[in-house]
Design a protein around this motif. Structure first.
Motif, PDB file in Angstrom:
ATOM      1  N   SER A  85       0.841  -1.204   0.000  1.00 27.72           N
ATOM      2  CA  SER A  85       0.000   0.000   0.000  1.00 27.72           C
ATOM      3  C   SER A  85       0.871   1.247   0.000  1.00 27.72           C
ATOM      4  O   SER A  85       1.981   1.245   0.534  1.00 27.72           O
ATOM      5  N   SER A 151      -4.363  -1.352  -8.280  1.00 24.83           N
ATOM      6  CA  SER A 151      -5.648  -1.857  -8.757  1.00 24.83           C
ATOM      7  C   SER A 151      -6.823  -1.307  -7.950  1.00 24.83           C
ATOM      8  O   SER A 151      -7.970  -1.445  -8.372  1.00 24.83           O
ATOM      9  N   SER A 152      -6.547  -0.662  -6.801  1.00 25.11           N
ATOM     10  CA  SER A 152      -7.616  -0.074  -5.990  1.00 25.11           C
ATOM     11  C   SER A 152      -7.114   1.208  -5.346  1.00 25.11           C
ATOM     12  O   SER A 152      -5.980   1.269  -4.859  1.00 25.11           O
ATOM     13  N   SER A 175      -7.996   0.330 -12.472  1.00 26.87           N
ATOM     14  CA  SER A 175      -8.219   0.451 -11.033  1.00 26.87           C
ATOM     15  C   SER A 175      -9.667   0.783 -10.698  1.00 26.87           C
ATOM     16  O   SER A 175     -10.413   1.342 -11.495  1.00 26.87           O
ATOM     17  N   ASN A 214      -2.403  -5.195  -6.498  1.00 26.70           N
ATOM     18  CA  ASN A 214      -3.345  -6.253  -6.837  1.00 26.70           C
ATOM     19  C   ASN A 214      -3.526  -7.268  -5.712  1.00 26.70           C
ATOM     20  O   ASN A 214      -4.640  -7.695  -5.402  1.00 26.70           O
ATOM     21  N   SER A 217      -5.807  -5.810  -2.876  1.00 24.15           N
ATOM     22  CA  SER A 217      -7.096  -5.238  -3.242  1.00 24.15           C
ATOM     23  C   SER A 217      -8.261  -6.091  -2.748  1.00 24.15           C
ATOM     24  O   SER A 217      -8.114  -7.287  -2.498  1.00 24.15           O
TER      25      SER A 217
END
Length: 415
Positions: A85, A151-152, A175, A214, A217
């Motif tokens: 993160s 991705s998020s 994303s 990824n 996520s």
């Protein structure tokens, strides 16, 4: 996700003490937190200090209480793996709300570049190109430059910000985005909004966020619509024009017919005074293909013209021509969204606050020997300013969905 929890207490001091004594094991994680804005100013500082001492990498904001009449302080937290993160900060501030139906001067940026005409000119696209989608995008947050595995994106900001959402989507087209729009805090902190980020930094505008790779996520992303009842039958949007003075929110025809007259005829034919009164709000839903959750997005209707036929929605909606939609209503006496948590999976949940009182009801477990209750595996945050979502599969990457409609909520889930 490492852990999610929501702590509830009538004593902010005991809440701060519990944070200090019980969550030290998350010092090496990335923290997302929200604090309810019903905490008094003298008690807010120690509570923020206890939270920001849990980790040197964090984002946070002040949010709404679970109920406006509640005297319980709420502290919601989600801990993420630090190695998967990245925290980030954007100075891009949300624009002021559009004034539907009123002409406003276009920004200099939208006037500086002339448009070229050709024999096969798409006039509707030309008219809409003077809207927000043609404005320059803000810069990508510095900590995200050169990052590929995103991705998020989950973030906290000062209101719906299409330009920021588009900038993030442009850099990370695959994303998903989920944003909570922080509560207004001018009478509590002297700031219009209060956002927190690493190294004890406090901001009054813009956005603070966490980018997840990824492997970090969520495995599930859902939206829920509590108490909404369908009106009539589904229709297809057959004409929509995104005029620059209405910010792209006019629907002109449904199934080739006047949408305002369709709605008025249904109201006249059914005439249900017990459930449909002037106090009941009516919405237009974009329908999904799911039988379990037929609504994909929901928009408030701000006005309608029986003569011209168009209806105006409360937000920019992007390209809807060809999409199936349906009118819905929700009686205003359905003020409470019931909520129950399950042991798994862990979730981050954003909920809009209603304007007149209670808006979510929870049952939390009381912790032993403490006047603190805990909703385990759930980071539950509420704001009167609502939330926004953006998906790479939404059908229109330039138009995130913003909801401040009571009865809606969005949830991201981790195994």
């Amino acid at each position: 996700m490492q852990r999610a929890l929501t702590l509830i207490s009538k004593s902010p001091e005991k809440l701060a003490r519990h944070l200090t004594q019980s969550l030290a094991q998350h010092r090496n994680d990335t923290l997302l937190f929200t604090i309810s804005s019903n905490v008094e100013a003298p008690q807010l500082g120690p509570l923020v200090s206890a939270l920001t001492a849990l980790s040197d990498r964090y984002i946070g904001c002040l949010s709404a209480p679970l109920s406006f009449s509640s005297n319980e302080a709420i502290c919601s937290m989600a801990f993420f793996d630090r190695q998967k993160s990245i925290t980030w900060r954007s100075d891009a501030s949300a624009p002021p709300p559009a004034q539907v139906g009123r002409w406003h001067k276009s920004s200099p940026a939208s006037q500086s570049v002339p448009h070229s005409l050709d024999a096969n000119q798409d006039w509707e696209r030309l008219w809409s190109s003077s809207g927000p989608s043609s404005s320059p995008l803000p810069s990508l947050p510095e900590s995200l430059i050169g990052t590929n595995d995103v991705s998020s994106l989950i973030y906290l900001n000062d209101g719906p910000n299409e330009s920021l959402s588009r900038a993030l989507q442009t850099s990370f087209p695959a994303s998903h985005q989920m944003a909570l729009h922080a509560s207004s805090t001018p009478f509590l902190t002297g700031r219009p909004y209060t956002l927190f980020q690493d190294r004890s930094r406090i901001f009054s505008q813009g956005a603070v966020g966490i980018a997840l790779g990824n492997l970090a996520s969520p495995q599930g992303r859902t939206s829920h619509f509590e108490g909404f009842q369908p009106i009539g039958t589904p229709n297809t949007v057959t004409r929509q024009v995104s005029w620059f003075y209405s910010d792209g929110n006019l629907i002109h025809t449904l199934g080739g017919a006047n949408p305002t007259r369709i709605l008025m005829k249904w109201l006249e034919d059914t005439h249900k005074p017990a459930t449909l009164t002037k106090d009941v709000n009516i919405y237009l839903a974009i329908l999904s293909s799911s039988a379990n959750e037929p609504i994909q997005r929901l928009y408030g209707i701000t006005s309608g013209d029986p003569g011209r036929g168009s209806i105006a929605l409360d937000a920019q909606v992007g390209h809807l021509t060809g999409r199936r939609v349906q009118f819905y209503h929700r009686p205003n006496d359905l003020k409470v969204v019931p909520f129950s948590s399950s042991p798994t999976p862990s979730s981050v949940i954003f909920v809009p606050a209603s304007g007149d009182g209670a808006h979510i009801e929870v049952s939390a477990a009381k912790l032993a020997s403490e006047e603190v209750s805990c909703l385990e595996n759930v980071c539950l945050s509420v704001s009167e300013n609502g939330f926004s979502l953006q998906s790479p599969t939404s059908g229109d990457a330039t138009s995130p969905w913003h909801s401040r409609i009571p009865g809606t909520l969005t949830r991201w889930q981790w195994p």
